[in-house]
Design an enzyme around this catalytic site. Structure first.
Site, mmCIF file in Angstrom:
data_model
loop_
_atom_site.group_PDB
_atom_site.id
_atom_site.type_symbol
_atom_site.label_atom_id
_atom_site.label_comp_id
_atom_site.label_asym_id
_atom_site.label_seq_id
_atom_site.Cartn_x
_atom_site.Cartn_y
_atom_site.Cartn_z
ATOM 1 N N SER A 76 0.825 -1.209 0.000
ATOM 2 C CA SER A 76 0.000 0.000 0.000
ATOM 3 C C SER A 76 0.859 1.258 0.000
ATOM 4 O O SER A 76 0.470 2.271 -0.570
ATOM 5 C CB SER A 76 -0.957 -0.005 1.193
ATOM 6 O OG SER A 76 -0.247 -0.064 2.409
ATOM 7 N N GLU A 77 2.039 1.211 0.644
ATOM 8 C CA GLU A 77 2.940 2.364 0.621
ATOM 9 C C GLU A 77 4.395 1.908 0.596
ATOM 10 O O GLU A 77 4.760 0.910 1.232
ATOM 11 C CB GLU A 77 2.752 3.255 1.864
ATOM 12 C CG GLU A 77 1.363 3.799 2.051
ATOM 13 C CD GLU A 77 0.997 4.900 1.082
ATOM 14 O OE1 GLU A 77 1.889 5.421 0.387
ATOM 15 O OE2 GLU A 77 -0.205 5.248 1.042
ATOM 16 N N THR A 78 5.204 2.666 -0.119
ATOM 17 C CA THR A 78 6.651 2.566 -0.029
ATOM 18 C C THR A 78 7.164 3.931 0.398
ATOM 19 O O THR A 78 6.824 4.954 -0.204
ATOM 20 C CB THR A 78 7.284 2.155 -1.369
ATOM 21 O OG1 THR A 78 6.821 0.842 -1.717
ATOM 22 C CG2 THR A 78 8.800 2.148 -1.284
ATOM 23 N N CYS A 103 1.047 9.598 4.951
ATOM 24 C CA CYS A 103 0.859 8.172 5.239
ATOM 25 C C CYS A 103 1.401 7.888 6.626
ATOM 26 O O CYS A 103 2.605 8.010 6.872
ATOM 27 C CB CYS A 103 1.555 7.293 4.208
ATOM 28 S SG CYS A 103 1.343 5.531 4.595
#
Length: 288
Positions: free
Chosen positions: A45-47, A79
């Site tokens: 979902s996130e890097t 985030c």
């Protein structure tokens, strides 16, 4: 070229639960297009990309770094779980000697500190406003069908729609709800929603006693059908539930398949502390 990379499960103390984020440590500036290519390759979902702000900075000794977040499809302005993961890599792996780290981001300066077995994030607190049901009725229908909606709010700063289900429902109803988030893209007609929060008041008895509220979060507009545990959504939820419950200290649980726990504390300066545990599950290098 090689870049150190880590996978961290955030808002959990157990591997393979919570919300996984990839964290890349950048010694030097990266070609702009590579951020997105790496995030797409990682397919989480996130890097998060942690970068040195000056050539003399050190991941072990410096206290301020740049930080950017990318989903598999685009860059985002905030985030929470990937910030928690970035701080964990610096504190736990790089053995950073500072008590507080500052990240320069698209959402301004964010701070992270260690507190016993938790990492605490200092995030913006986002106010919600009443949302007219008729404007988003197709989206609500796609999300919860004929379930009873007790309240409807919108956060213009984050473009998140908050849907509170009736207090008559139990946590298990939220957990078992089958959601086709891909359908949200065609059902959302206003052009102003980029994330949908389903939330439910916590129970006062039973095996889940102690949680003030529950949630699930969906972001197909950013290439994430359902996010397992979402720090940025709790910067919205914290504001809403504090108002509803008359509390500044709350314990929340996000009811995704992986699940995760967040400690929320509203501050007097209009911001919010969100604390969680982490589990580091992968250490390696990207080679390209």
């Amino acid at each position: 070229m090689q870049i150190p990379i880590f996978t961290v499960d955030a808002f959990t103390s157990w591997s393979f639960s919570g919300n996984p984020a990839a964290v890349c440590l950048l010694e030097n500036d990266l070609n702009e297009d590579l951020h997105q290519k790496i995030a797409t390759e990682m397919n989480l979902s996130e890097t998060a990309f942690v970068r040195k702000l000056h050539s003399m900075d050190d991941f072990t000794k410096s206290s301020c770094f740049g930080l950017r977040w990318f989903t598999p499809t685009n860059e985002v302005s905030l985030c929470g779980h990937a910030t928690l993961a970035a701080a964990a890599v610096l504190f736990r792996i790089q053995k950073n000697t500072n008590s507080v780290l500052t990240f320069v981001t698209l959402s301004g300066e964010l701070k992270a500190r260690q507190a016993e077995d938790h990492i605490v994030l200092d995030l913006p607190l986002y106010v919600t406003y009443p949302q007219v049901f008729q404007e988003v009725k197709e989206l609500i229908k796609a999300a919860v069908g004929d379930m009873v909606v007790q309240d409807l709010r919108y956060s213009p700063d984050t473009k998140k729609l908050l849907v509170r289900l009736s207090d008559a429902y139990e946590r298990s109803v939220l957990e078992k709800l089958q959601v086709r988030a891909q359908d949200f893209l065609s059902a959302e007609k206003t052009g102003k929603v980029e994330g949908l929060i389903l939330t439910l008041k916590g129970g006062s008895s039973g095996k889940h006693e102690g949680y003030d509220f529950y949630s699930r979060y969906f972001g197909p507009w950013n290439g994430v059908l359902e996010d397992p545990v979402t720090g940025s959504a709790h910067a919205v939820l914290g504001s809403y539930w504090s108002e509803q419950l008359g509390k500044k200290e709350m314990l929340a649980f996000q009811c995704s398949r992986r699940g995760g726990e967040l400690k929320i504390s509203l501050r007097n300066d209009g911001r919010v502390d969100i604390a969680g545990q982490i589990a580091i599950v992968l250490k390696g290098s990207l080679t390209f």
